[in-house]
Design a protein around this motif. Sequence first.
Motif, PDB file in Angstrom:
ATOM      1  N   ARG A 151      91.201  53.511  56.572  1.00 45.52           N
ATOM      2  CA  ARG A 151      89.928  52.938  56.135  1.00 45.52           C
ATOM      3  C   ARG A 151      89.961  51.422  56.353  1.00 45.52           C
ATOM      4  O   ARG A 151      90.879  50.746  55.906  1.00 45.52           O
ATOM      5  CB  ARG A 151      89.677  53.234  54.665  1.00 45.52           C
ATOM      6  N   GLY A 152      88.949  50.946  57.021  1.00 44.20           N
ATOM      7  CA  GLY A 152      88.836  49.508  57.234  1.00 44.20           C
ATOM      8  C   GLY A 152      89.796  48.965  58.269  1.00 44.20           C
ATOM      9  O   GLY A 152      90.159  47.777  58.224  1.00 44.20           O
ATOM     10  N   ALA A 153      90.205  49.787  59.254  1.00 46.67           N
ATOM     11  CA  ALA A 153      91.162  49.330  60.265  1.00 46.67           C
ATOM     12  C   ALA A 153      90.568  48.220  61.129  1.00 46.67           C
ATOM     13  O   ALA A 153      91.231  47.226  61.441  1.00 46.67           O
ATOM     14  CB  ALA A 153      91.597  50.511  61.138  1.00 46.67           C
ATOM     15  N   VAL A 154      89.291  48.396  61.492  1.00 48.87           N
ATOM     16  CA  VAL A 154      88.664  47.394  62.357  1.00 48.87           C
ATOM     17  C   VAL A 154      88.537  46.057  61.621  1.00 48.87           C
ATOM     18  O   VAL A 154      88.795  44.988  62.196  1.00 48.87           O
ATOM     19  CB  VAL A 154      87.281  47.887  62.830  1.00 48.87           C
ATOM     20  N   PHE A 155      88.155  46.111  60.343  1.00 41.71           N
ATOM     21  CA  PHE A 155      88.018  44.867  59.580  1.00 41.71           C
ATOM     22  C   PHE A 155      89.364  44.169  59.438  1.00 41.71           C
ATOM     23  O   PHE A 155      89.471  42.946  59.602  1.00 41.71           O
ATOM     24  CB  PHE A 155      87.435  45.170  58.200  1.00 41.71           C
ATOM     25  N   ARG A 156      90.405  44.928  59.144  1.00 40.33           N
ATOM     26  CA  ARG A 156      91.736  44.330  59.024  1.00 40.33           C
ATOM     27  C   ARG A 156      92.180  43.710  60.351  1.00 40.33           C
ATOM     28  O   ARG A 156      92.742  42.616  60.386  1.00 40.33           O
ATOM     29  CB  ARG A 156      92.755  45.386  58.583  1.00 40.33           C
ATOM     30  N   ALA A 157      91.901  44.418  61.445  1.00 34.53           N
ATOM     31  CA  ALA A 157      92.330  43.917  62.753  1.00 34.53           C
ATOM     32  C   ALA A 157      91.570  42.646  63.128  1.00 34.53           C
ATOM     33  O   ALA A 157      92.135  41.735  63.753  1.00 34.53           O
ATOM     34  CB  ALA A 157      92.109  44.989  63.817  1.00 34.53           C
ATOM     35  N   SER A 158      90.288  42.559  62.747  1.00 32.15           N
ATOM     36  CA  SER A 158      89.471  41.406  63.138  1.00 32.15           C
ATOM     37  C   SER A 158      89.913  40.114  62.472  1.00 32.15           C
ATOM     38  O   SER A 158      89.485  39.034  62.875  1.00 32.15           O
ATOM     39  CB  SER A 158      88.000  41.674  62.817  1.00 32.15           C
ATOM     40  N   THR A 159      90.746  40.210  61.431  1.00 25.24           N
ATOM     41  CA  THR A 159      91.254  39.002  60.779  1.00 25.24           C
ATOM     42  C   THR A 159      92.513  38.471  61.451  1.00 25.24           C
ATOM     43  O   THR A 159      93.024  37.424  61.063  1.00 25.24           O
ATOM     44  CB  THR A 159      91.568  39.290  59.302  1.00 25.24           C
ATOM     45  N   SER A 160      92.990  39.183  62.470  1.00 31.51           N
ATOM     46  CA  SER A 160      94.218  38.778  63.157  1.00 31.51           C
ATOM     47  C   SER A 160      93.893  38.032  64.443  1.00 31.51           C
ATOM     48  O   SER A 160      93.018  38.461  65.208  1.00 31.51           O
ATOM     49  CB  SER A 160      95.071  40.010  63.478  1.00 31.51           C
ATOM     50  N   PRO A 161      94.578  36.920  64.719  1.00 36.58           N
ATOM     51  CA  PRO A 161      94.386  36.236  66.007  1.00 36.58           C
ATOM     52  C   PRO A 161      94.708  37.126  67.200  1.00 36.58           C
ATOM     53  O   PRO A 161      94.108  36.982  68.264  1.00 36.58           O
ATOM     54  CB  PRO A 161      95.347  35.040  65.921  1.00 36.58           C
ATOM     55  N   GLY A 162      95.656  38.057  67.004  1.00 40.12           N
ATOM     56  CA  GLY A 162      96.020  38.954  68.093  1.00 40.12           C
ATOM     57  C   GLY A 162      94.870  39.850  68.516  1.00 40.12           C
ATOM     58  O   GLY A 162      94.736  40.186  69.695  1.00 40.12           O
ATOM     59  N   PHE A 163      94.029  40.235  67.564  1.00 38.56           N
ATOM     60  CA  PHE A 163      92.871  41.064  67.881  1.00 38.56           C
ATOM     61  C   PHE A 163      91.922  40.312  68.800  1.00 38.56           C
ATOM     62  O   PHE A 163      91.440  40.852  69.809  1.00 38.56           O
ATOM     63  CB  PHE A 163      92.148  41.468  66.593  1.00 38.56           C
ATOM     64  N   TRP A 164      91.658  39.031  68.498  1.00 34.44           N
ATOM     65  CA  TRP A 164      90.732  38.249  69.311  1.00 34.44           C
ATOM     66  C   TRP A 164      91.350  37.886  70.651  1.00 34.44           C
ATOM     67  O   TRP A 164      90.632  37.744  71.651  1.00 34.44           O
ATOM     68  CB  TRP A 164      90.301  36.999  68.550  1.00 34.44           C
ATOM     69  N   LEU A 165      92.666  37.776  70.698  1.00 38.42           N
ATOM     70  CA  LEU A 165      93.322  37.573  71.984  1.00 38.42           C
ATOM     71  C   LEU A 165      93.143  38.800  72.867  1.00 38.42           C
ATOM     72  O   LEU A 165      92.877  38.680  74.073  1.00 38.42           O
ATOM     73  CB  LEU A 165      94.809  37.283  71.774  1.00 38.42           C
ATOM     74  N   ALA A 166      93.261  39.990  72.271  1.00 37.89           N
ATOM     75  CA  ALA A 166      93.057  41.222  73.032  1.00 37.89           C
ATOM     76  C   ALA A 166      91.618  41.319  73.530  1.00 37.89           C
ATOM     77  O   ALA A 166      91.371  41.745  74.664  1.00 37.89           O
ATOM     78  CB  ALA A 166      93.404  42.436  72.172  1.00 37.89           C
ATOM     79  N   VAL A 167      90.656  40.908  72.697  1.00 34.87           N
ATOM     80  CA  VAL A 167      89.252  40.910  73.114  1.00 34.87           C
ATOM     81  C   VAL A 167      89.044  39.955  74.285  1.00 34.87           C
ATOM     82  O   VAL A 167      88.366  40.272  75.266  1.00 34.87           O
ATOM     83  CB  VAL A 167      88.334  40.529  71.940  1.00 34.87           C
TER      84      VAL A 167
END
Length: 297
Positions: A151-167
């Motif tokens: 639950r809330g995996a996307v929200f948790r990931a969006s708080t990580s710099p690594g997520f935005w680097l992947a984007v």
Amino acid sequence: FPVTIGALLLGLAVGLKLTAALWVLPVVFLMFFVNQRGGNPSGFVLLTFAGGVVGFTSVSGWWAVKMWSEHGNPLFPLLNNLFQSPDAPLGIFKHHRFIPDSMQEIMLFPVGMVKLVGGAHSELFALDIRPLAMFALTSLLAVLFVIRYPRGAVFRASTSPGFWLAVLLAVVWFIWLTISGNGRYVMPLWFLLGVSLVWVLWSLTSSLRWRIYGVLMLAVIQLGSNFSGGVERWGAIGPQNKYLSANIPSEWRSTPRLFFSLQNQSLSFLAPQVHSDSGFVNLLGQVPLNFSSSQWG
């Protein structure tokens, strides 16, 4: 401030090589990520735009003005479908030799880059395992993250710099394959992929041993392919004291001449060795347009 400096550097890069413009959209994503952390959106947009303009005009502004005065197109002959210069065809200059034809080919493009043949993203053999490894390991990391946080995996990931680097990497990858697919035009991406792979391996396991094993395995495969089958240079001749060596008749240096070439290159690289008023013309050009097309009318 860091985004403004980044925009300044990006403007310099675009001024030196227009293909660097594909990084403009990812910078917008970077601004969005910074703004999410408390920045002022309007201020960031203004400073980023100013930094990009200053960077571009500082290295290419004089040439853009010259092209505008000579041809009516500051980016001549590019984007002539917009500027309508009478001195060049009105079509868009776009080579399709590396561009995938479908979304399926875009997804499978990393597989083609590890084949032992050239032609995937370079004319010559240039095996590269980084895109395929990044795609596979990032997918594995995403699956494990969803399993751990159902639950809330996307929200948790969006708080990580690594997520935005992947984007950022995904956006650059898609834009690159849409407009070019030529590996020479996206060199910063390969550097970012190398660093990002280390981060992904560090995120997959807490074991220092397996982290080191993973990095070493990728490095051995990549370096092994480069040294065993990679092409160091286009020609067989090694570095020389001069950029090129040609036997130029003395009368070519003393008398202006007009040189016609039947190749797709004008051979203008010989200009420093002939009379300064000489000219170079190639009859075919490098424009990938059909001779019977209305764009030649």
